[in-house]
Design an enzyme around this catalytic site. Structure first.
Site, PDB file in Angstrom:
ATOM      1  N   SER A 275      33.998  55.205   3.184  1.00 49.98           N
ATOM      2  CA  SER A 275      33.358  55.630   4.433  1.00 49.98           C
ATOM      3  C   SER A 275      31.860  55.838   4.236  1.00 49.98           C
ATOM      4  O   SER A 275      31.158  56.129   5.201  1.00 49.98           O
ATOM      5  CB  SER A 275      33.978  56.941   4.907  1.00 49.98           C
ATOM      6  OG  SER A 275      33.750  57.943   3.936  1.00 49.98           O
TER       7      SER A 275
ATOM      8  N   CYS B  66      38.338  55.192  -1.520  1.00 47.54           N
ATOM      9  CA  CYS B  66      38.378  56.286  -0.543  1.00 47.54           C
ATOM     10  C   CYS B  66      39.811  56.792  -0.464  1.00 47.54           C
ATOM     11  O   CYS B  66      40.729  56.008  -0.164  1.00 47.54           O
ATOM     12  CB  CYS B  66      37.921  55.719   0.803  1.00 47.54           C
ATOM     13  SG  CYS B  66      38.106  56.851   2.184  1.00 47.54           S
ATOM     14  N   ASN B  67      40.005  58.068  -0.767  1.00 45.53           N
ATOM     15  CA  ASN B  67      41.360  58.640  -0.706  1.00 45.53           C
ATOM     16  C   ASN B  67      41.917  58.595   0.715  1.00 45.53           C
ATOM     17  O   ASN B  67      43.100  58.345   0.930  1.00 45.53           O
ATOM     18  CB  ASN B  67      41.339  60.107  -1.149  1.00 45.53           C
ATOM     19  CG  ASN B  67      41.024  60.272  -2.618  1.00 45.53           C
ATOM     20  OD1 ASN B  67      41.919  60.460  -3.425  1.00 45.53           O
ATOM     21  ND2 ASN B  67      39.753  60.212  -2.970  1.00 45.53           N
TER      22      ASN B  67
ATOM     23  N   CYS C 210      38.738  63.503  -2.924  1.00 48.32           N
ATOM     24  CA  CYS C 210      37.846  62.713  -2.058  1.00 48.32           C
ATOM     25  C   CYS C 210      36.763  62.153  -2.973  1.00 48.32           C
ATOM     26  O   CYS C 210      36.230  62.883  -3.821  1.00 48.32           O
ATOM     27  CB  CYS C 210      37.235  63.605  -0.984  1.00 48.32           C
ATOM     28  SG  CYS C 210      35.886  62.837  -0.055  1.00 48.32           S
ATOM     29  N   THR C 211      36.449  60.869  -2.811  1.00 49.01           N
ATOM     30  CA  THR C 211      35.524  60.238  -3.752  1.00 49.01           C
ATOM     31  C   THR C 211      34.081  60.716  -3.591  1.00 49.01           C
ATOM     32  O   THR C 211      33.237  60.438  -4.444  1.00 49.01           O
ATOM     33  CB  THR C 211      35.586  58.701  -3.624  1.00 49.01           C
ATOM     34  OG1 THR C 211      35.311  58.334  -2.264  1.00 49.01           O
ATOM     35  CG2 THR C 211      36.960  58.179  -4.011  1.00 49.01           C
ATOM     36  N   HIS C 212      33.806  61.436  -2.519  1.00 51.22           N
ATOM     37  CA  HIS C 212      32.468  62.031  -2.381  1.00 51.22           C
ATOM     38  C   HIS C 212      32.308  63.263  -3.293  1.00 51.22           C
ATOM     39  O   HIS C 212      31.190  63.613  -3.668  1.00 51.22           O
ATOM     40  CB  HIS C 212      32.221  62.494  -0.941  1.00 51.22           C
ATOM     41  CG  HIS C 212      31.870  61.407   0.023  1.00 51.22           C
ATOM     42  ND1 HIS C 212      32.776  60.471   0.451  1.00 51.22           N
ATOM     43  CD2 HIS C 212      30.698  61.111   0.660  1.00 51.22           C
ATOM     44  CE1 HIS C 212      32.190  59.655   1.308  1.00 51.22           C
ATOM     45  NE2 HIS C 212      30.923  60.017   1.458  1.00 51.22           N
TER      46      HIS C 212
HETATM   47  N1  DGL Z   1      35.298  59.363   0.416  1.00 51.54           N
HETATM   48  C1  DGL Z   1      36.424  59.475   1.225  1.00 51.54           C
HETATM   49  C2  DGL Z   1      37.658  59.967   0.545  1.00 51.54           C
HETATM   50  O1  DGL Z   1      37.814  59.727  -0.623  1.00 51.54           O
HETATM   51  C3  DGL Z   1      36.308  59.723   2.684  1.00 51.54           C
HETATM   52  C4  DGL Z   1      35.603  60.921   3.120  1.00 51.54           C
HETATM   53  C5  DGL Z   1      35.441  60.889   4.618  1.00 51.54           C
HETATM   54  O2  DGL Z   1      34.810  59.973   5.114  1.00 51.54           O
HETATM   55  O3  DGL Z   1      35.969  61.811   5.246  1.00 51.54           O
HETATM   56  O4  DGL Z   1      38.518  60.560   1.149  1.00 51.54           O
END
Ligand code: DGL
Length: 278
Positions: free
Chosen positions: A13, A75-76, A185-187
């Site tokens: 995302s 992205c999870n 979450c990858t962020h």
């Molecule tokens: N980076 C994403 C994840 O791993 C998505 C975060 C998002 O856009 O809410 O879930």
């Protein structure tokens, strides 16, 4: 037609999936890559399953149009809501990322594991199945990371606002006695310096990016798709069909390429492009 010279595709995302990209690039430096940051549609975690699936299809179509041989859903939220449908729709290997509940449940001494993830991940059927199958007898203390992705997409991985939000999410877990914190979450790996200021050292932080990199390598090997290209810093540079194939890395964003750039390791040479086609 997929061949070993094709790049590995990644989508997220936004900028978060670069944490997965880095793990894959470290393990597979000879692979070319294409990364899609769908920042305009972030956060996915607040969207419905149908919306997340539609965005995942759009990102996949874009990566396939660029000749990708395998797609890492970095992205999870997209993995837990859309990977089954993607695998059904496309004749293409997909690697996903899910919260690392299994290793955390195996390792915990206190029987209590904290999990920080998006609403979309925590509400997904795949996530519930994973917990049901892999965390028997372990208490998973779930917390939605509301607001964190928006801050990171704005370029903030530190600062008062990030710190205060994290404290409000993590201190209750600490009080409950967790000894493992899963970043779902990858962020969130970009928040590790801030998290370490809040949680005591004995609470181990677990992120699945390394496992995703290993799985990517396994599947490429199994499918005969591993690149034979040698990165320029290796001794030997293989020349196939008479040309010198250097691995290339292209990052597309439909949001701020300046913010995306901050999340890409400085030493890697990449091409950053804005795209309104995403
Ligand atoms: N980076 C994403 C994840 O791993 C998505 C975060 C998002 O856009 O809410 O879930």
């Amino acid at each position: 037609m997929r061949n070993s010279f094709g790049p590995i595709g990644f989508f997220d995302s936004g900028v978060g999936g670069t944490s997965v990209w880095s793990a894959v690039h470290t393990l597979l430096p000879n692979e070319s890559t294409i990364y899609v940051a769908d920042s305009v549609h972030a956060p996915y975690g607040e969207r419905s399953k149908e919306e997340i699936l539609a965005l995942s299809i759009k990102n996949t179509d874009f990566l396939i149009s660029k000749g990708c041989k395998l797609i890492v859903v970095a992205c999870n939220t997209a993995t837990t809501n859309a990977i089954a449908e993607l695998r059904e729709k496309y004749n293409m290997p997909f690697i996903g990322i899910e919260p690392a509940i299994k290793p955390a449940a195996l390792q915990t001494q206190t029987g209590k594991v904290g999990l920080l993830a998006t609403k979309g991940t925590l509400g997904s059927a795949l996530f519930h199945k994973t917990v049901h199958e892999n965390a028997v007898g372990v208490e998973i203390i779930e917390q939605e990371g509301t607001g964190l992705v928006a801050l990171i997409e704005g370029g903030f991985a530190e600062g008062d606002e990030v710190y205060q939000l994290l404290e409000s999410y993590l201190l209750p877990m600490k009080e409950k006695g967790i000894d493992r914190l899963v970043l779902g979450c990858t962020h969130y790996p970009f928040l590790i310096p801030a998290i370490k200021k809040i949680l005591p050292k004995h609470i181990e932080i677990i992120d699945a990016a390394g496992a995703v990199a290993k799985q990517t390598k396994n599947i490429l090997e199994k499918e005969g798709l591993l690149s034979v290209i040698k990165a320029s810093n290796s001794v030997e540079v293989l020349e196939n069909d008479g040309r010198n194939h250097e691995p290339k890395h292209v990052f597309y964003s439909n949001g701020s390429t300046a913010v995306l750039k901050r999340f890409i390791p400085a030493l890697v040479e990449v091409k950053l492009l804005y795209s309104s086609d995403l």
